[in-house]
Scaffold this motif. Structure first.
Motif, mmCIF file in Angstrom:
data_model
loop_
_atom_site.group_PDB
_atom_site.id
_atom_site.type_symbol
_atom_site.label_atom_id
_atom_site.label_comp_id
_atom_site.label_asym_id
_atom_site.label_seq_id
_atom_site.Cartn_x
_atom_site.Cartn_y
_atom_site.Cartn_z
ATOM 1 N N ASN A 39 0.968 -1.381 -0.148
ATOM 2 C CA ASN A 39 -0.005 0.007 -0.134
ATOM 3 C C ASN A 39 0.711 1.397 0.001
ATOM 4 O O ASN A 39 2.203 0.969 0.168
ATOM 5 C CB ASN A 39 -1.137 -0.137 1.117
ATOM 6 N N VAL A 40 0.373 2.308 -0.185
ATOM 7 C CA VAL A 40 1.005 3.633 -0.100
ATOM 8 C C VAL A 40 0.510 4.624 1.044
ATOM 9 O O VAL A 40 -0.897 4.167 1.438
ATOM 10 C CB VAL A 40 1.118 4.357 -1.182
ATOM 11 N N ALA A 41 1.091 5.273 1.584
ATOM 12 C CA ALA A 41 0.656 6.311 2.546
ATOM 13 C C ALA A 41 1.034 7.853 2.155
ATOM 14 O O ALA A 41 2.289 7.791 1.449
ATOM 15 C CB ALA A 41 1.028 6.121 3.780
ATOM 16 N N PRO A 42 0.370 8.962 2.142
ATOM 17 C CA PRO A 42 -1.131 8.930 2.652
ATOM 18 C C PRO A 42 -1.907 8.228 1.624
ATOM 19 O O PRO A 42 -1.598 7.885 0.442
ATOM 20 C CB PRO A 42 -1.553 10.291 2.454
ATOM 21 N N GLU A 43 -2.879 7.570 2.303
ATOM 22 C CA GLU A 43 -3.851 6.607 1.503
ATOM 23 C C GLU A 43 -4.445 7.301 -0.037
ATOM 24 O O GLU A 43 -4.561 6.733 -0.972
ATOM 25 C CB GLU A 43 -5.045 6.204 2.457
ATOM 26 N N VAL A 44 -4.693 8.693 0.261
ATOM 27 C CA VAL A 44 -5.320 9.230 -0.943
ATOM 28 C C VAL A 44 -4.428 9.083 -2.310
ATOM 29 O O VAL A 44 -4.760 9.184 -3.438
ATOM 30 C CB VAL A 44 -5.808 10.586 -0.502
ATOM 31 N N SER A 45 -2.865 9.044 -1.896
ATOM 32 C CA SER A 45 -2.072 9.276 -3.114
ATOM 33 C C SER A 45 -2.308 7.695 -3.912
ATOM 34 O O SER A 45 -1.631 7.517 -4.824
ATOM 35 C CB SER A 45 -0.692 9.198 -2.478
ATOM 36 N N GLY A 46 -2.743 6.738 -3.306
ATOM 37 C CA GLY A 46 -2.976 5.379 -3.919
ATOM 38 C C GLY A 46 -3.701 5.721 -5.296
ATOM 39 O O GLY A 46 -3.450 4.827 -6.229
ATOM 40 N N TYR A 47 -4.488 6.595 -5.547
ATOM 41 C CA TYR A 47 -5.218 6.502 -6.847
ATOM 42 C C TYR A 47 -4.055 7.325 -7.873
ATOM 43 O O TYR A 47 -4.574 7.073 -8.833
ATOM 44 C CB TYR A 47 -6.342 7.737 -6.759
ATOM 45 N N TYR A 48 -2.942 7.813 -7.391
ATOM 46 C CA TYR A 48 -2.254 8.373 -8.261
ATOM 47 C C TYR A 48 -0.950 7.842 -8.394
ATOM 48 O O TYR A 48 -0.217 8.101 -9.390
ATOM 49 C CB TYR A 48 -2.070 10.092 -8.040
ATOM 50 N N PHE A 49 -0.711 6.865 -7.714
ATOM 51 C CA PHE A 49 0.641 6.026 -7.670
ATOM 52 C C PHE A 49 0.418 4.705 -8.437
ATOM 53 O O PHE A 49 -0.415 3.846 -8.224
ATOM 54 C CB PHE A 49 0.868 5.616 -6.171
ATOM 55 N N SER A 50 1.166 4.662 -9.710
ATOM 56 C CA SER A 50 0.562 3.578 -10.570
ATOM 57 C C SER A 50 2.075 2.571 -10.690
ATOM 58 O O SER A 50 3.411 3.139 -10.887
ATOM 59 C CB SER A 50 0.312 3.949 -11.850
ATOM 60 N N LYS A 51 2.045 1.542 -10.687
ATOM 61 C CA LYS A 51 2.913 0.391 -10.757
ATOM 62 C C LYS A 51 3.044 -0.122 -12.386
ATOM 63 O O LYS A 51 1.991 -0.493 -12.939
ATOM 64 C CB LYS A 51 3.059 -0.716 -9.742
ATOM 65 N N ILE A 52 3.999 -0.260 -12.800
ATOM 66 C CA ILE A 52 4.284 -0.715 -14.294
ATOM 67 C C ILE A 52 4.713 -2.415 -14.130
ATOM 68 O O ILE A 52 3.922 -3.058 -14.832
ATOM 69 C CB ILE A 52 5.330 0.032 -15.121
ATOM 70 N N GLU A 53 5.697 -2.530 -13.541
ATOM 71 C CA GLU A 53 6.047 -3.846 -13.193
ATOM 72 C C GLU A 53 6.569 -3.833 -11.704
ATOM 73 O O GLU A 53 7.052 -2.916 -11.051
ATOM 74 C CB GLU A 53 7.571 -3.919 -13.837
ATOM 75 N N CYS A 54 6.289 -4.934 -11.158
ATOM 76 C CA CYS A 54 6.521 -5.393 -9.672
ATOM 77 C C CYS A 54 6.624 -6.567 -9.160
ATOM 78 O O CYS A 54 5.715 -7.767 -9.658
ATOM 79 C CB CYS A 54 5.226 -4.478 -8.906
ATOM 80 N N PHE A 55 7.634 -7.053 -8.263
ATOM 81 C CA PHE A 55 7.678 -8.396 -7.719
ATOM 82 C C PHE A 55 6.420 -8.603 -7.290
ATOM 83 O O PHE A 55 6.304 -9.968 -6.885
ATOM 84 C CB PHE A 55 8.991 -8.348 -6.699
ATOM 85 N N CYS A 56 5.741 -7.676 -6.696
ATOM 86 C CA CYS A 56 4.425 -8.044 -5.880
ATOM 87 C C CYS A 56 3.321 -8.525 -6.975
ATOM 88 O O CYS A 56 2.230 -8.838 -6.229
ATOM 89 C CB CYS A 56 4.044 -6.827 -5.389
ATOM 90 N N PHE A 57 3.495 -8.624 -8.090
ATOM 91 C CA PHE A 57 2.314 -9.299 -9.153
ATOM 92 C C PHE A 57 2.607 -10.676 -8.947
ATOM 93 O O PHE A 57 1.329 -11.444 -9.621
ATOM 94 C CB PHE A 57 2.638 -8.476 -10.621
ATOM 95 N N THR A 58 3.695 -11.310 -8.577
ATOM 96 C CA THR A 58 3.734 -12.566 -8.585
ATOM 97 C C THR A 58 4.519 -13.276 -7.243
ATOM 98 O O THR A 58 4.963 -12.475 -6.697
ATOM 99 C CB THR A 58 4.514 -13.197 -9.764
ATOM 100 N N GLU A 59 4.336 -14.352 -7.192
ATOM 101 C CA GLU A 59 4.834 -15.117 -5.899
ATOM 102 C C GLU A 59 6.286 -15.093 -6.041
ATOM 103 O O GLU A 59 6.761 -15.242 -7.394
ATOM 104 C CB GLU A 59 3.991 -16.162 -5.560
ATOM 105 N N GLN A 60 7.358 -15.103 -5.134
ATOM 106 C CA GLN A 60 8.452 -15.240 -5.362
ATOM 107 C C GLN A 60 8.846 -16.523 -4.372
ATOM 108 O O GLN A 60 8.363 -16.868 -3.158
ATOM 109 C CB GLN A 60 9.355 -14.123 -4.810
ATOM 110 N N THR A 61 9.646 -17.450 -4.788
ATOM 111 C CA THR A 61 10.395 -18.569 -4.425
ATOM 112 C C THR A 61 11.828 -18.613 -4.074
ATOM 113 O O THR A 61 12.550 -18.392 -5.276
ATOM 114 C CB THR A 61 9.990 -19.978 -5.173
ATOM 115 N N LEU A 62 12.301 -18.380 -2.993
ATOM 116 C CA LEU A 62 13.788 -18.350 -2.679
ATOM 117 C C LEU A 62 14.113 -19.595 -2.154
ATOM 118 O O LEU A 62 13.776 -20.151 -1.168
ATOM 119 C CB LEU A 62 14.085 -17.244 -1.767
#
Length: 190
Positions: free
Chosen positions: A112-135
């Motif tokens: 998530n992002v803080a302040p919460e209202v910024s979530g509408y304007y914060f965009s991810k293009i690529e992120c490790f959080c889109f998939t599970e990670q196995t180490l």
């Protein structure tokens, strides 16, 4: 034509209420998830294909935070504590994860992002959080997140004051999807 007795009407009505309540409860989680993604509610970020063409001279500072669930034997940290980017500019940050155990561990990151209202304007293009990670045991990886802050932030009277945003991740231990699929019983057709 026979009329339904008052008892049968009451039972039919109650069964209808129970079915309706069950359907609403079942739909609540996906609806809430959709609502958060669309509105940025609760600091939920947006997902985009690319940064916008428009880059403004207005600068925001993005701070990076990392946490792990208590049953996750990983070290997880941002490789930079903060960065300054212009509104609309593509930012690239890295997080490091290390499996400190002697067994493979799979995890998924919530965010998530803080302040919460910024979530509408914060965009991810690529992120490790889109998939599970196995180490694997002792494995160390660097994971990128590509993002931007939408220039429309300045047009929102509730968000135009924001110049500091914190992007926070928490890794949670999960079962690998393939292992979960392998564990499902096969349908036996005789």
């Amino acid at each position: 034509m026979s009329r339904m007795s008052p008892e049968k009407k009451t039972v039919t009505w109650l069964v209808g209420v129970v079915i309706t309540m069950g359907a609403l409860a079942w739909a609540a989680v996906p609806f809430y998830d959709w609502f958060c993604r669309v509105t940025g509610f609760g600091g939920t970020t947006q997902v985009a294909v690319a940064a916008p063409d428009q880059v403004l001279d207005e600068v925001v500072r993005v701070r990076f935070d990392a946490n792990v669930d208590k049953n996750m034997e990983w070290t997880f940290r941002p490789m930079q504590t903060s960065m300054e980017i212009k509104l609309g500019e593509n930012g690239l940050a890295f997080y490091e994860a290390i499996n400190n155990s002697d067994v493979p561990i799979t995890g998924t990151a919530s965010y998530n992002v803080a302040p919460e209202v910024s979530g509408y304007y914060f965009s991810k293009i690529e992120c490790f959080c889109f998939t599970e990670q196995t180490l694997q045991p002792g494995e160390r990886i660097e994971m990128p997140v590509s993002f931007y802050v939408d220039p429309d932030l300045l047009k929102d009277r509730d968000a135009s004051w924001i110049r500091d945003i914190t992007l926070s991740y928490t890794f949670h231990r999960t079962e690998p999807k393939q292992a979960a699929l392998d564990a499902e019983p096969a349908d036996n057709v005789n």
